[in-house]
Every structure is written in C-alpha cells, then in structure tokens.
Design a protein around this motif. Structure first.
Motif, PDB file in Angstrom:
ATOM      1  N   GLN A   1      38.842  33.005  48.427  1.00 40.37           N
ATOM      2  CA  GLN A   1      39.095  33.267  49.520  1.00 40.37           C
ATOM      3  C   GLN A   1      40.274  34.339  49.856  1.00 40.37           C
ATOM      4  O   GLN A   1      40.347  35.083  50.570  1.00 40.37           O
ATOM      5  CB  GLN A   1      39.468  31.829  50.387  1.00 40.37           C
ATOM      6  CG  GLN A   1      39.979  32.039  51.836  1.00 40.37           C
ATOM      7  CD  GLN A   1      40.110  30.726  52.459  1.00 40.37           C
ATOM      8  OE1 GLN A   1      40.998  29.978  51.876  1.00 40.37           O
ATOM      9  NE2 GLN A   1      39.482  30.313  53.373  1.00 40.37           N
ATOM     10  N   SER A   2      41.155  34.233  48.844  1.00 47.13           N
ATOM     11  CA  SER A   2      42.415  35.141  48.896  1.00 47.13           C
ATOM     12  C   SER A   2      41.872  36.692  48.463  1.00 47.13           C
ATOM     13  O   SER A   2      42.530  37.499  48.602  1.00 47.13           O
ATOM     14  CB  SER A   2      43.352  34.591  47.949  1.00 47.13           C
ATOM     15  OG  SER A   2      43.131  34.421  46.469  1.00 47.13           O
TER      16      SER A   2
ATOM     17  N   GLY B   1      36.434  38.239  54.373  1.00 49.31           N
ATOM     18  CA  GLY B   1      36.544  36.948  55.048  1.00 49.31           C
ATOM     19  C   GLY B   1      35.144  36.028  54.809  1.00 49.31           C
ATOM     20  O   GLY B   1      34.998  35.210  55.790  1.00 49.31           O
ATOM     21  N   VAL B   2      34.604  36.431  53.937  1.00 47.94           N
ATOM     22  CA  VAL B   2      33.182  35.627  53.683  1.00 47.94           C
ATOM     23  C   VAL B   2      33.490  33.967  53.454  1.00 47.94           C
ATOM     24  O   VAL B   2      32.819  33.410  53.850  1.00 47.94           O
ATOM     25  CB  VAL B   2      32.207  36.394  52.544  1.00 47.94           C
ATOM     26  CG1 VAL B   2      31.266  35.339  52.246  1.00 47.94           C
ATOM     27  CG2 VAL B   2      32.125  37.573  52.869  1.00 47.94           C
TER      28      VAL B   2
ATOM     29  N   ALA C   1      34.355  41.185  44.426  1.00 47.80           N
ATOM     30  CA  ALA C   1      35.747  40.699  44.255  1.00 47.80           C
ATOM     31  C   ALA C   1      35.566  39.475  43.914  1.00 47.80           C
ATOM     32  O   ALA C   1      36.438  38.882  43.105  1.00 47.80           O
ATOM     33  CB  ALA C   1      36.225  41.179  45.521  1.00 47.80           C
ATOM     34  N   CYS C   2      35.265  38.535  45.000  1.00 50.59           N
ATOM     35  CA  CYS C   2      34.967  37.127  44.619  1.00 50.59           C
ATOM     36  C   CYS C   2      34.587  36.633  43.308  1.00 50.59           C
ATOM     37  O   CYS C   2      35.043  35.631  42.896  1.00 50.59           O
ATOM     38  CB  CYS C   2      34.611  36.301  45.795  1.00 50.59           C
ATOM     39  SG  CYS C   2      32.712  36.691  45.914  1.00 50.59           S
ATOM     40  N   CYS C   3      33.600  37.342  42.830  1.00 56.84           N
ATOM     41  CA  CYS C   3      32.824  36.823  41.596  1.00 56.84           C
ATOM     42  C   CYS C   3      33.936  37.042  40.403  1.00 56.84           C
ATOM     43  O   CYS C   3      34.040  36.285  39.744  1.00 56.84           O
ATOM     44  CB  CYS C   3      31.522  37.720  41.557  1.00 56.84           C
ATOM     45  SG  CYS C   3      30.291  37.291  42.650  1.00 56.84           S
TER      46      CYS C   3
ATOM     47  N   ASP D   1      32.960  30.469  37.724  1.00 55.44           N
ATOM     48  CA  ASP D   1      31.408  30.978  37.571  1.00 55.44           C
ATOM     49  C   ASP D   1      30.670  30.392  38.749  1.00 55.44           C
ATOM     50  O   ASP D   1      29.402  30.316  38.607  1.00 55.44           O
ATOM     51  CB  ASP D   1      30.934  30.910  36.216  1.00 55.44           C
ATOM     52  CG  ASP D   1      31.623  31.677  35.289  1.00 55.44           C
ATOM     53  OD1 ASP D   1      32.115  32.648  35.367  1.00 55.44           O
ATOM     54  OD2 ASP D   1      31.791  31.296  34.066  1.00 55.44           O
ATOM     55  N   ALA D   2      31.151  29.726  39.755  1.00 58.65           N
ATOM     56  CA  ALA D   2      30.323  29.331  40.866  1.00 58.65           C
ATOM     57  C   ALA D   2      29.813  30.555  41.707  1.00 58.65           C
ATOM     58  O   ALA D   2      28.884  30.365  42.519  1.00 58.65           O
ATOM     59  CB  ALA D   2      31.144  28.465  41.818  1.00 58.65           C
ATOM     60  N   LEU D   3      30.448  31.682  41.701  1.00 58.19           N
ATOM     61  CA  LEU D   3      30.172  32.737  42.357  1.00 58.19           C
ATOM     62  C   LEU D   3      29.490  33.973  41.384  1.00 58.19           C
ATOM     63  O   LEU D   3      30.246  34.408  40.432  1.00 58.19           O
ATOM     64  CB  LEU D   3      31.386  33.415  43.219  1.00 58.19           C
ATOM     65  CG  LEU D   3      31.657  32.397  44.414  1.00 58.19           C
ATOM     66  CD1 LEU D   3      32.839  32.945  44.921  1.00 58.19           C
ATOM     67  CD2 LEU D   3      30.738  32.377  45.497  1.00 58.19           C
TER      68      LEU D   3
END
Length: 299
Positions: A62-63, A68-69, A89-91, A97-99
């Motif tokens: 989230q950060s 803002g997905v 970026a979130c991955c 490793d959930a993303l």
C-alpha cells in the motif's frame, strides 16, 4: 531491439509435444475460451497477480503503490485493479511473494540462451522447444526469428496455436516449424462462438491450408462436458478432420487445474463446478474417431 512479452518459461515439459521440451508461453490471446487454463496469458500486457493465501497483511504494498491500487479493510486485502498500471512497485516490496507481475519482455537472444540450456535433454529424448500461449502467432515475426535461431542450433521446434490469425502469419513460421499443435474446439459455429467469443471459419480454413502446405499437424480437441462432448458434435469434428487428414489427433479431457488462477488475476471463471468427462465418454469419442480411421488417442 525487438522483444516479445512472455508469461512463463516451463522447462522439462512433457505435455507440449514429444520428448522433454522447453515451452515458452507468450502473452496475448484473441479467443476467450470459457475453460482456458492459462488465464495469465490472455492479456497482451503485463498483469498483476495477487495470491491471497500468501498475503500476511503487512500493508507494505500500500505504501509502495503510486496508483492506490491496494486497500485494506481489517484483515481483508482488496485491489482496485482498474487503477493498476502494472508498474511492479508493489511486487518488488512484497515480502511474502503474494504479488507477482506476470509478463516479461525478452529478446530472441535471451530466450535462445534459456532454451539452449537443456539442449542435451532434447537430443536424448527427441524433444525441443514449443512456443505456446495465449496465442503465440499474435507475435509471429518474433516467433519466426526465434524458431529460425533454434533450427540453426539443431533444436526441434513446435508451435501451439488456436488458428485464429491470418494465414500469412503462418507462412512466416512454416519454414522453421517441425510441427504444429493445433486446437479444434468445436465444429459448430454457434458452439464455437458462444464458448470462445469468435467464429471458427478462419480456424478451419487455416488448418486445411497448413496441411496443403505439407505441414505436420497434431490436432488437439479439448473435450468439455456440456459444450462439445455430444456424439453429434464429435461426429461433425471427425468428418471435418477426415477431409483434412491431420498427422495425429489428441483428445484432451477437460480439467479444472487452472481455475484457481482466475481469482488471483481478478477474472471470473465461467464454468464453475464443471467436472471432467467420464472415462466412458472419452472412450466412446475415441471409438468414433478410430471408426473414421483417424489417428486419435486420449491424452
């Protein structure tokens, strides 16, 4: 430098042609088959996969996400996928490793280097490389160059295709392809349109032309309960294939192995609860094809 978008590279594959093979799954498909077991290959763009069971709720994603997905409601992790630009970026910041960002660009040289790592296995088992998807023929120019490079290295080549591209695209790869794995999902245009989203006239015409050009073609027929498993529909398919004379016919019983991937990509699955066809159904269809003196097997 020309690149192609690849979803996955599967080594030691035993299901995409003879011997041990490396299967390269290219992203992008112009069909929407209700039973597709590779939903990650449907989009022609990188796509975000969220494996909910692996998420620890740390909220680090989230950060990191500039769009803002990611939203959290208590312990529930929600994705506003319409906002996602697949930046990854979130991955990169996901500690569990959930993303995963599915889809990576490769040059021909990069793919050839990976394919050649298992060259000894190909030679020992009669295997090689298979390009699949999705629909690899949507990137035919890239595929032709890759297969030409493989042939120069003495590697057997195969193209796994649903047949729904102009035949001019097949002419680009014909000189470098040892055999085609070619899907025939239905003969009836109404059935084909309802469950794949398109007419099958071009698919049937392309199969005829491939054989007329001397190509080796292994036809694959997914047997889907309630869709194409009636003896009437299978008789129509057998009649059509008797005219075409493919080199081999594989009857593939429906399986639900890929259904769990749909929710991880935010996609609905249209055949929820569908069970594999009974063995008796598969044997009856096989008997039908053999009676037509067609080279069919249950795979």
């Amino acid at each position: 430098m020309e690149t192609a978008l690849v979803s996955n590279i599967q080594k030691f594959s035993l299901d995409d042609g003879p011997g041990i093979r490396t299967t390269v799954f290219f992203k992008g498909c112009n069909l929407s088959c209700a039973w597709c077991h590779n939903p990650e290959c449907i989009s022609r763009f990188p796509t975000l996969q969220f494996i909910a069971d692996a998420c620890t709720g740390c909220r680090h994603c989230q950060s990191l996400c500039p769009q803002g997905v990611h939203l959290f409601k208590g312990k529930e992790h929600l994705l506003q996928r319409q906002l996602c630009e697949a930046c990854g970026a979130c991955c990169q910041g996901c500690l569990s490793d959930a993303l995963v960002l599915n889809g990576k660009h490769y040059t021909r040289k990069q793919l050839l280097s990976i394919i050649m790592q298992d060259q000894d296995y190909y030679q020992d088992t009669g295997g090689g490389v298979t390009v699949s998807g999705g629909e690899p023929m949507l990137q035919a120019d890239f595929i032709a160059g890759l297969l030409a490079s493989c042939k120069k290295e003495g590697i057997s080549t195969a193209v796994d295709t649903a047949g729904n591209v102009p035949f001019s695209e097949y002419e680009k790869v014909l000189p470098w392809t040892d055999f085609f794995l070619y899907d025939i999902k239905a003969f009836s245009r109404d059935i084909h349109r309802k469950y794949t989203g398109c007419d099958n006239s071009r698919i049937q015409a392309n199969l005829r032309q491939l054989k007329e050009h001397g190509a080796t073609v292994y036809v694959r027929i997914p047997v889907i309960p309630g869709v194409n498993d009636s003896m009437e529909e299978q008789t129509h398919i057998a009649d059509f294939l008797k005219q075409v004379q493919p080199d081999k016919i594989e009857l593939l019983p429906y399986h639900s192995y890929g259904t769990g991937k749909y929710s991880s990509f935010g996609l609905p699955y249209r055949l929820t609860g569908l069970q594999p066809p009974p063995q008796e159904t598969m044997e009856n269809i096989l008997t039908l094809f053999l009676a037509w003196k067609l080279p069919a097997v249950i795979s």
